[in-house]
Design an enzyme around this catalytic site. Sequence first.
Site, PDB file in Angstrom:
ATOM      1  N   ASN A  12     -10.331  -2.775  -6.814  1.00  0.00           N
ATOM      2  CA  ASN A  12      -9.499  -1.863  -7.607  1.00  0.00           C
ATOM      3  C   ASN A  12     -10.046  -1.641  -9.014  1.00  0.00           C
ATOM      4  O   ASN A  12      -9.676  -0.661  -9.681  1.00  0.00           O
ATOM      5  CB  ASN A  12      -8.066  -2.389  -7.712  1.00  0.00           C
ATOM      6  CG  ASN A  12      -7.284  -2.265  -6.420  1.00  0.00           C
ATOM      7  OD1 ASN A  12      -6.338  -3.015  -6.185  1.00  0.00           O
ATOM      8  ND2 ASN A  12      -7.674  -1.324  -5.562  1.00  0.00           N
ATOM      9  N   ASP A  16       0.829  -1.206   0.000  1.00  0.00           N
ATOM     10  CA  ASP A  16       0.000   0.000   0.000  1.00  0.00           C
ATOM     11  C   ASP A  16       0.863   1.256   0.000  1.00  0.00           C
ATOM     12  O   ASP A  16       1.953   1.279   0.567  1.00  0.00           O
ATOM     13  CB  ASP A  16      -0.904  -0.007   1.240  1.00  0.00           C
ATOM     14  CG  ASP A  16      -2.073   0.954   1.116  1.00  0.00           C
ATOM     15  OD1 ASP A  16      -2.319   1.457  -0.001  1.00  0.00           O
ATOM     16  OD2 ASP A  16      -2.729   1.217   2.133  1.00  0.00           O
TER      17      ASP A  16
END
Length: 244
Positions: free
Chosen positions: A69, A21
Amino acid sequence: MSYKEQIDLNRIPKHVAIIMDGNGRWAKLRGHERSFGHQAGAETVHIITEEAARLGIKFLTLYTFSTENWNRPSDEVAALMSLLFDSIEEETFMKNNISFRIIGDINKLPENVRERLNACVEHTSKNTGMCLILALSYSARWEITEATRQIATLVQNGEMNPEEITSESIRTHLTTNFMPDPDLLIRTGGEVRLSNYLLWQCAYSELYFCETFWPDFKEEELCKAICDYQKRERRFGKTSEQIS
Protein backbone atom coordinates in the site's frame (compact mmCIF):
# COMPACT_ATOMS: atom_id res chain seq x y z
CA MET A 1 -34.26 -15.69 11.73
CA SER A 2 -31.21 -13.44 11.65
CA TYR A 3 -27.69 -14.82 11.45
CA LYS A 4 -27.02 -13.34 14.89
CA GLU A 5 -29.82 -15.53 16.28
CA GLN A 6 -28.44 -18.62 14.51
CA ILE A 7 -24.93 -18.45 15.94
CA ASP A 8 -23.86 -21.19 18.36
CA LEU A 9 -22.04 -19.18 21.03
CA ASN A 10 -20.30 -22.36 22.20
CA ARG A 11 -18.53 -22.73 18.83
CA ILE A 12 -17.25 -19.21 18.22
CA PRO A 13 -13.90 -19.11 16.35
CA LYS A 14 -11.14 -18.11 18.75
CA HIS A 15 -9.28 -16.03 16.17
CA VAL A 16 -10.84 -14.20 13.22
CA ALA A 17 -8.64 -12.42 10.66
CA ILE A 18 -10.15 -9.99 8.16
CA ILE A 19 -8.93 -8.47 4.89
CA MET A 20 -10.93 -5.23 4.86
CA ASP A 21 -11.35 -4.63 1.14
CA GLY A 22 -13.53 -2.35 -0.96
CA ASN A 23 -13.34 1.06 0.72
CA GLY A 24 -12.21 2.88 -2.43
CA ARG A 25 -14.66 1.17 -4.75
CA TRP A 26 -17.49 1.80 -2.27
CA ALA A 27 -16.67 5.52 -2.32
CA LYS A 28 -16.33 5.74 -6.12
CA LEU A 29 -19.75 4.13 -6.61
CA ARG A 30 -21.14 6.99 -4.55
CA GLY A 31 -19.26 9.67 -6.44
CA HIS A 32 -16.77 10.38 -3.66
CA GLU A 33 -12.99 10.32 -3.30
CA ARG A 34 -11.39 7.14 -2.01
CA SER A 35 -10.63 8.84 1.32
CA PHE A 36 -14.38 9.01 1.96
CA GLY A 37 -14.49 5.22 1.76
CA HIS A 38 -11.57 4.86 4.15
CA GLN A 39 -13.38 7.06 6.65
CA ALA A 40 -16.49 4.91 6.36
CA GLY A 41 -14.32 1.82 6.71
CA ALA A 42 -12.83 3.17 9.94
CA GLU A 43 -16.34 3.44 11.37
CA THR A 44 -16.96 -0.19 10.42
CA VAL A 45 -13.80 -1.19 12.30
CA HIS A 46 -15.30 0.16 15.53
CA ILE A 47 -18.61 -1.60 14.89
CA ILE A 48 -17.02 -4.98 14.09
CA THR A 49 -14.55 -4.72 16.96
CA GLU A 50 -17.33 -4.26 19.50
CA GLU A 51 -19.45 -7.01 17.95
CA ALA A 52 -16.53 -9.45 17.89
CA ALA A 53 -15.83 -8.75 21.55
CA ARG A 54 -19.52 -9.25 22.37
CA LEU A 55 -19.57 -12.62 20.59
CA GLY A 56 -16.58 -13.86 22.56
CA ILE A 57 -13.94 -13.86 19.82
CA LYS A 58 -10.55 -13.78 21.56
CA PHE A 59 -8.37 -12.42 18.73
CA LEU A 60 -9.41 -10.15 15.87
CA THR A 61 -6.69 -9.31 13.32
CA LEU A 62 -7.41 -6.64 10.72
CA TYR A 63 -5.32 -6.12 7.57
CA THR A 64 -5.15 -2.35 7.79
CA PHE A 65 -2.20 -1.34 5.60
CA SER A 66 0.09 -3.63 3.62
CA THR A 67 3.68 -2.99 2.59
CA GLU A 68 2.37 -2.82 -0.98
CA ASN A 69 0.00 0.00 0.00
CA TRP A 70 3.01 2.34 0.31
CA ASN A 71 2.95 2.35 -3.52
CA ARG A 72 -0.44 4.09 -3.62
CA PRO A 73 -0.68 7.81 -4.49
CA SER A 74 1.06 9.89 -1.83
CA ASP A 75 -2.06 11.89 -1.00
CA GLU A 76 -4.02 8.70 -0.33
CA VAL A 77 -1.24 7.32 1.88
CA ALA A 78 -1.12 10.60 3.81
CA ALA A 79 -4.89 10.52 4.28
CA LEU A 80 -4.73 6.94 5.53
CA MET A 81 -1.99 7.81 8.03
CA SER A 82 -4.00 10.78 9.29
CA LEU A 83 -7.11 8.63 9.59
CA LEU A 84 -5.18 5.97 11.45
CA PHE A 85 -3.91 8.58 13.92
CA ASP A 86 -7.39 9.96 14.53
CA SER A 87 -9.28 6.66 14.72
CA ILE A 88 -7.40 5.11 17.65
CA GLU A 89 -9.92 5.42 20.47
CA GLU A 90 -8.55 4.04 23.73
CA GLU A 91 -11.91 4.73 25.39
CA THR A 92 -13.53 2.06 23.20
CA PHE A 93 -10.83 -0.45 24.12
CA MET A 94 -11.07 0.27 27.84
CA LYS A 95 -14.88 0.19 27.84
CA ASN A 96 -14.86 -3.25 26.18
CA ASN A 97 -11.80 -4.63 28.04
CA ILE A 98 -9.93 -4.96 24.70
CA SER A 99 -6.15 -5.09 24.45
CA PHE A 100 -4.44 -3.67 21.38
CA ARG A 101 -1.45 -4.99 19.43
CA ILE A 102 0.31 -4.21 16.14
CA ILE A 103 2.11 -6.47 13.68
CA GLY A 104 4.21 -5.29 10.75
CA ASP A 105 7.18 -3.09 9.92
CA ILE A 106 5.94 -0.12 11.95
CA ASN A 107 9.28 1.69 11.69
CA LYS A 108 8.05 2.87 8.29
CA LEU A 109 5.06 4.65 9.85
CA PRO A 110 5.20 8.39 10.60
CA GLU A 111 6.63 9.06 14.07
CA ASN A 112 3.46 10.64 15.46
CA VAL A 113 1.36 7.66 14.32
CA ARG A 114 3.89 5.19 15.71
CA GLU A 115 3.95 6.96 19.08
CA ARG A 116 0.16 7.03 19.33
CA LEU A 117 -0.11 3.35 18.46
CA ASN A 118 2.58 2.31 20.94
CA ALA A 119 0.92 4.36 23.68
CA CYS A 120 -2.37 2.57 23.01
CA VAL A 121 -0.64 -0.81 23.15
CA GLU A 122 0.85 0.11 26.53
CA HIS A 123 -2.33 1.56 28.02
CA THR A 124 -4.47 -1.46 27.07
CA SER A 125 -1.92 -4.16 27.87
CA LYS A 126 -3.64 -5.24 31.09
CA ASN A 127 -7.08 -5.66 29.50
CA THR A 128 -8.15 -9.30 29.58
CA GLY A 129 -10.91 -9.47 26.96
CA MET A 130 -10.47 -9.67 23.20
CA CYS A 131 -7.16 -8.73 21.61
CA LEU A 132 -7.46 -6.46 18.56
CA ILE A 133 -4.44 -6.67 16.25
CA LEU A 134 -3.83 -4.25 13.40
CA ALA A 135 -1.56 -5.44 10.59
CA LEU A 136 0.21 -2.22 9.60
CA SER A 137 2.92 -1.95 6.96
CA TYR A 138 2.61 -5.72 6.98
CA SER A 139 3.27 -8.49 4.50
CA ALA A 140 3.58 -12.20 5.16
CA ARG A 141 6.68 -12.44 2.98
CA TRP A 142 8.31 -9.64 5.00
CA GLU A 143 7.41 -11.42 8.24
CA ILE A 144 8.78 -14.80 7.11
CA THR A 145 11.93 -13.15 5.76
CA GLU A 146 12.53 -11.42 9.11
CA ALA A 147 12.04 -14.69 11.00
CA THR A 148 14.45 -16.47 8.66
CA ARG A 149 17.03 -13.72 9.15
CA GLN A 150 16.77 -14.00 12.94
CA ILE A 151 17.19 -17.78 12.87
CA ALA A 152 20.12 -17.53 10.44
CA THR A 153 21.84 -15.15 12.85
CA LEU A 154 21.37 -17.60 15.73
CA VAL A 155 22.89 -20.39 13.63
CA GLN A 156 25.76 -18.15 12.53
CA ASN A 157 26.50 -17.26 16.16
CA GLY A 158 26.45 -20.89 17.24
CA GLU A 159 23.33 -20.42 19.33
CA MET A 160 21.24 -22.86 17.27
CA ASN A 161 21.99 -25.90 15.15
CA PRO A 162 20.29 -26.24 11.75
CA GLU A 163 18.81 -29.53 12.95
CA GLU A 164 16.95 -27.60 15.66
CA ILE A 165 14.98 -25.53 13.15
CA THR A 166 11.37 -26.69 13.23
CA SER A 167 8.03 -25.21 12.30
CA GLU A 168 7.62 -24.33 15.97
CA SER A 169 10.96 -22.50 16.15
CA ILE A 170 10.00 -20.55 13.03
CA ARG A 171 6.64 -19.70 14.60
CA THR A 172 8.31 -18.25 17.69
CA HIS A 173 10.25 -15.80 15.49
CA LEU A 174 7.17 -14.53 13.67
CA THR A 175 5.62 -11.23 14.77
CA THR A 176 2.40 -13.14 15.45
CA ASN A 177 3.97 -15.51 17.99
CA PHE A 178 1.70 -14.20 20.77
CA MET A 179 -1.52 -15.35 19.13
CA PRO A 180 -3.01 -18.60 17.77
CA ASP A 181 -3.45 -19.15 14.05
CA PRO A 182 -6.71 -17.77 12.63
CA ASP A 183 -9.63 -20.17 12.68
CA LEU A 184 -11.50 -18.04 10.15
CA LEU A 185 -10.18 -15.65 7.51
CA ILE A 186 -12.74 -13.24 6.02
CA ARG A 187 -12.18 -11.12 2.92
CA THR A 188 -14.72 -8.50 1.91
CA GLY A 189 -15.09 -6.68 -1.41
CA GLY A 190 -15.39 -9.57 -3.85
CA GLU A 191 -11.71 -10.40 -4.38
CA VAL A 192 -10.70 -14.04 -3.87
CA ARG A 193 -7.04 -14.04 -2.81
CA LEU A 194 -4.92 -13.69 0.34
CA SER A 195 -2.86 -10.69 -0.83
CA ASN A 196 0.25 -11.57 1.17
CA TYR A 197 -1.65 -11.78 4.48
CA LEU A 198 -0.79 -14.25 7.24
CA LEU A 199 0.37 -16.89 4.74
CA TRP A 200 2.13 -19.03 7.35
CA GLN A 201 -0.64 -18.72 9.90
CA CYS A 202 -3.55 -19.43 7.53
CA ALA A 203 -2.34 -22.87 6.45
CA TYR A 204 -5.47 -24.46 7.94
CA SER A 205 -7.76 -21.47 8.38
CA GLU A 206 -11.29 -21.61 7.01
CA LEU A 207 -11.63 -19.03 4.22
CA TYR A 208 -14.73 -16.90 3.68
CA PHE A 209 -15.08 -14.46 0.76
CA CYS A 210 -18.02 -12.12 0.28
CA GLU A 211 -19.02 -9.41 -2.21
CA THR A 212 -19.89 -6.87 0.48
CA PHE A 213 -17.61 -3.84 0.54
CA TRP A 214 -16.00 -3.24 3.92
CA PRO A 215 -17.98 -0.07 4.79
CA ASP A 216 -21.19 -2.12 4.48
CA PHE A 217 -19.85 -5.09 6.46
CA LYS A 218 -21.80 -4.68 9.71
CA GLU A 219 -22.72 -6.99 12.60
CA GLU A 220 -25.06 -9.21 10.60
CA GLU A 221 -22.42 -9.79 7.91
CA LEU A 222 -19.93 -10.90 10.57
CA CYS A 223 -22.51 -13.22 12.07
CA LYS A 224 -23.25 -14.64 8.60
CA ALA A 225 -19.56 -15.47 8.13
CA ILE A 226 -19.41 -17.16 11.53
CA CYS A 227 -22.56 -19.17 10.80
CA ASP A 228 -20.92 -20.38 7.58
CA TYR A 229 -17.78 -21.28 9.55
CA GLN A 230 -19.82 -23.27 12.08
CA LYS A 231 -21.23 -25.47 9.28
CA ARG A 232 -17.75 -26.62 8.26
CA GLU A 233 -15.83 -29.67 9.42
CA ARG A 234 -12.25 -28.84 10.38
CA ARG A 235 -10.20 -31.99 9.80
CA PHE A 236 -6.58 -30.70 9.74
CA GLY A 237 -5.59 -33.52 7.39
CA LYS A 238 -7.54 -36.23 9.23
CA THR A 239 -10.62 -38.09 8.06
CA SER A 240 -14.17 -37.33 9.15
CA GLU A 241 -14.21 -40.60 11.11
CA GLN A 242 -11.13 -39.59 13.06
CA ILE A 243 -12.63 -36.23 13.93
CA SER A 244 -15.92 -37.71 15.11
